[in-house]
Write a protein that holds these residues in place. Structure first.
Motif, PDB file in Angstrom:
ATOM      1  N   ARG A  78       0.841  -1.200   0.000  1.00 49.07           N
ATOM      2  CA  ARG A  78       0.000   0.000   0.000  1.00 49.07           C
ATOM      3  C   ARG A  78       0.878   1.252   0.000  1.00 49.07           C
ATOM      4  NH1 ARG A  78      -4.589   1.316  -1.764  1.00 49.07           N
ATOM      5  NH2 ARG A  78      -5.356  -0.662  -1.027  1.00 49.07           N
ATOM      6  N   ALA A  79       1.947   1.258   0.804  1.00 51.49           N
ATOM      7  CA  ALA A  79       2.859   2.407   0.846  1.00 51.49           C
ATOM      8  C   ALA A  79       3.557   2.590  -0.494  1.00 51.49           C
ATOM      9  CB  ALA A  79       3.878   2.226   1.966  1.00 51.49           C
ATOM     10  N   ALA A  80       3.973   1.482  -1.121  1.00 50.79           N
ATOM     11  CA  ALA A  80       4.619   1.564  -2.435  1.00 50.79           C
ATOM     12  C   ALA A  80       3.644   2.086  -3.478  1.00 50.79           C
ATOM     13  CB  ALA A  80       5.158   0.198  -2.846  1.00 50.79           C
ATOM     14  N   PHE A  81       2.387   1.665  -3.407  1.00 44.58           N
ATOM     15  CA  PHE A  81       1.366   2.157  -4.335  1.00 44.58           C
ATOM     16  C   PHE A  81       1.153   3.648  -4.158  1.00 44.58           C
ATOM     17  CE2 PHE A  81      -3.201   3.231  -4.723  1.00 44.58           C
ATOM     18  CZ  PHE A  81      -3.268   3.261  -6.110  1.00 44.58           C
ATOM     19  N   GLU A  82       1.031   4.093  -2.919  1.00 45.66           N
ATOM     20  CA  GLU A  82       0.824   5.523  -2.659  1.00 45.66           C
ATOM     21  C   GLU A  82       2.000   6.351  -3.177  1.00 45.66           C
ATOM     22  OE1 GLU A  82      -1.895   6.942  -1.590  1.00 45.66           O
ATOM     23  OE2 GLU A  82      -2.923   5.040  -1.199  1.00 45.66           O
ATOM     24  N   ALA A  83       3.224   5.879  -2.956  1.00 40.05           N
ATOM     25  CA  ALA A  83       4.408   6.594  -3.442  1.00 40.05           C
ATOM     26  C   ALA A  83       4.435   6.628  -4.968  1.00 40.05           C
ATOM     27  CB  ALA A  83       5.681   5.946  -2.908  1.00 40.05           C
ATOM     28  N   ALA A  84       4.118   5.498  -5.599  1.00 43.20           N
ATOM     29  CA  ALA A  84       4.100   5.444  -7.063  1.00 43.20           C
ATOM     30  C   ALA A  84       3.013   6.348  -7.625  1.00 43.20           C
ATOM     31  CB  ALA A  84       3.897   4.009  -7.533  1.00 43.20           C
ATOM     32  N   ARG A  85       1.864   6.387  -6.958  1.00 43.97           N
ATOM     33  CA  ARG A  85       0.771   7.250  -7.420  1.00 43.97           C
ATOM     34  C   ARG A  85       1.157   8.724  -7.304  1.00 43.97           C
ATOM     35  NH1 ARG A  85      -4.995   7.099  -4.620  1.00 43.97           N
ATOM     36  NH2 ARG A  85      -3.761   8.162  -3.063  1.00 43.97           N
ATOM     37  N   GLU A  86       1.820   9.084  -6.218  1.00 46.05           N
ATOM     38  CA  GLU A  86       2.253  10.473  -6.056  1.00 46.05           C
ATOM     39  C   GLU A  86       3.271  10.852  -7.136  1.00 46.05           C
ATOM     40  OE1 GLU A  86       3.619  11.105  -2.084  1.00 46.05           O
ATOM     41  OE2 GLU A  86       1.679  10.561  -1.216  1.00 46.05           O
ATOM     42  N   GLU A  87       4.214   9.955  -7.420  1.00 47.16           N
ATOM     43  CA  GLU A  87       5.206  10.221  -8.469  1.00 47.16           C
ATOM     44  C   GLU A  87       4.531  10.351  -9.826  1.00 47.16           C
ATOM     45  OE1 GLU A  87       8.254   7.250  -8.496  1.00 47.16           O
ATOM     46  OE2 GLU A  87       8.660   7.486  -6.366  1.00 47.16           O
ATOM     47  N   GLU A  88       3.589   9.466 -10.101  1.00 45.40           N
ATOM     48  CA  GLU A  88       2.879   9.497 -11.380  1.00 45.40           C
ATOM     49  C   GLU A  88       2.069  10.787 -11.516  1.00 45.40           C
ATOM     50  OE1 GLU A  88       1.961   7.511 -15.044  1.00 45.40           O
ATOM     51  OE2 GLU A  88       3.416   7.078 -13.487  1.00 45.40           O
ATOM     52  N   THR A  89       1.422  11.195 -10.430  1.00 46.56           N
ATOM     53  CA  THR A  89       0.647  12.435 -10.439  1.00 46.56           C
ATOM     54  C   THR A  89       1.550  13.635 -10.698  1.00 46.56           C
ATOM     55  OG1 THR A  89      -0.954  11.473  -8.903  1.00 46.56           O
ATOM     56  CG2 THR A  89      -0.938  13.864  -9.088  1.00 46.56           C
ATOM     57  N   ASP A  91       4.465  13.608 -12.252  1.00 46.61           N
ATOM     58  CA  ASP A  91       4.931  13.538 -13.640  1.00 46.61           C
ATOM     59  C   ASP A  91       3.855  13.997 -14.623  1.00 46.61           C
ATOM     60  OD1 ASP A  91       7.371  12.619 -12.801  1.00 46.61           O
ATOM     61  OD2 ASP A  91       7.026  10.530 -13.406  1.00 46.61           O
ATOM     62  N   LEU A  92       2.621  13.584 -14.389  1.00 53.57           N
ATOM     63  CA  LEU A  92       1.522  14.001 -15.268  1.00 53.57           C
ATOM     64  C   LEU A  92       1.269  15.504 -15.168  1.00 53.57           C
ATOM     65  CD1 LEU A  92      -1.001  11.067 -14.838  1.00 53.57           C
ATOM     66  CD2 LEU A  92       0.231  11.712 -16.907  1.00 53.57           C
ATOM     67  N   ARG A  93       1.365  16.034 -13.952  1.00 50.74           N
ATOM     68  CA  ARG A  93       1.170  17.475 -13.767  1.00 50.74           C
ATOM     69  C   ARG A  93       2.244  18.265 -14.530  1.00 50.74           C
ATOM     70  NH1 ARG A  93      -1.671  20.439 -10.205  1.00 50.74           N
ATOM     71  NH2 ARG A  93      -0.939  22.534  -9.800  1.00 50.74           N
ATOM     72  N   ARG A  94       3.495  17.820 -14.422  1.00 47.58           N
ATOM     73  CA  ARG A  94       4.593  18.477 -15.138  1.00 47.58           C
ATOM     74  C   ARG A  94       4.376  18.397 -16.647  1.00 47.58           C
ATOM     75  NH1 ARG A  94       9.740  17.268 -17.282  1.00 47.58           N
ATOM     76  NH2 ARG A  94      11.220  18.940 -16.923  1.00 47.58           N
ATOM     77  N   PHE A  95       3.968  17.234 -17.134  1.00 48.51           N
ATOM     78  CA  PHE A  95       3.688  17.063 -18.566  1.00 48.51           C
ATOM     79  C   PHE A  95       2.588  18.010 -19.026  1.00 48.51           C
ATOM     80  CE2 PHE A  95       0.986  15.065 -21.793  1.00 48.51           C
ATOM     81  CZ  PHE A  95       1.876  15.036 -22.852  1.00 48.51           C
ATOM     82  N   ARG A  96       1.534  18.123 -18.238  1.00 52.79           N
ATOM     83  CA  ARG A  96       0.421  19.004 -18.610  1.00 52.79           C
ATOM     84  C   ARG A  96       0.850  20.466 -18.656  1.00 52.79           C
ATOM     85  NH1 ARG A  96      -3.874  16.005 -14.717  1.00 52.79           N
ATOM     86  NH2 ARG A  96      -4.302  14.246 -16.091  1.00 52.79           N
TER      87      ARG A  96
END
Length: 118
Positions: A78-89, A91-96
């Protein structure tokens, strides 16, 4: 996340993307054979999902898959998922933001060219 914002899988969206070259989706929808439908080059290192065996190119993709497709996660998963989701978010924000900036520059570039030429 599904299109309506609830956690889980979109019905057949992921299955279409994983169809083999002949268009066969494989199986009767059973998730047990998902790992067999992916072509991983023999020299590539894949990180497999511990629950369904699906191969991933990196840990972040695997962690995101675990959080979205599998409900029974351990505290570490669950902690790894939350960290990966934050990183993905992030990255997507920067791309946008970069995409919007590029579109604005392109728009004003064409506007100035039109003003000078037209």
């Amino acid at each position: 996340m599904t299109r309506d914002g609830t956690p889980g899988r979109d019905s057949d969206d992921n299955r279409v993307a994983t169809a083999d070259r002949d268009g066969d989706r494989g199986g009767d929808g059973d998730r047990g054979g998902d790992a067999d439908r992916y072509d991983v080059p023999p020299d590539a290192e894949a990180i497999a999902c511990p629950r369904c065996g699906r191969p991933f190119a990196g840990r972040r993709q695997r962690d995101l898959h675990l959080g979205v497709d599998h409900a029974d996660l351990t505290a570490d998963e669950r902690a790894a998922f939350e960290a990966a989701r934050e990183e993905e978010t992030a990255d997507l924000r920067r791309f946008r933001i970069l995409s919007l900036g590029l579109l604005v520059l392109l728009y004003f570039g064409f506007l100035f060219v039109y003003a000078l030429v037209g």
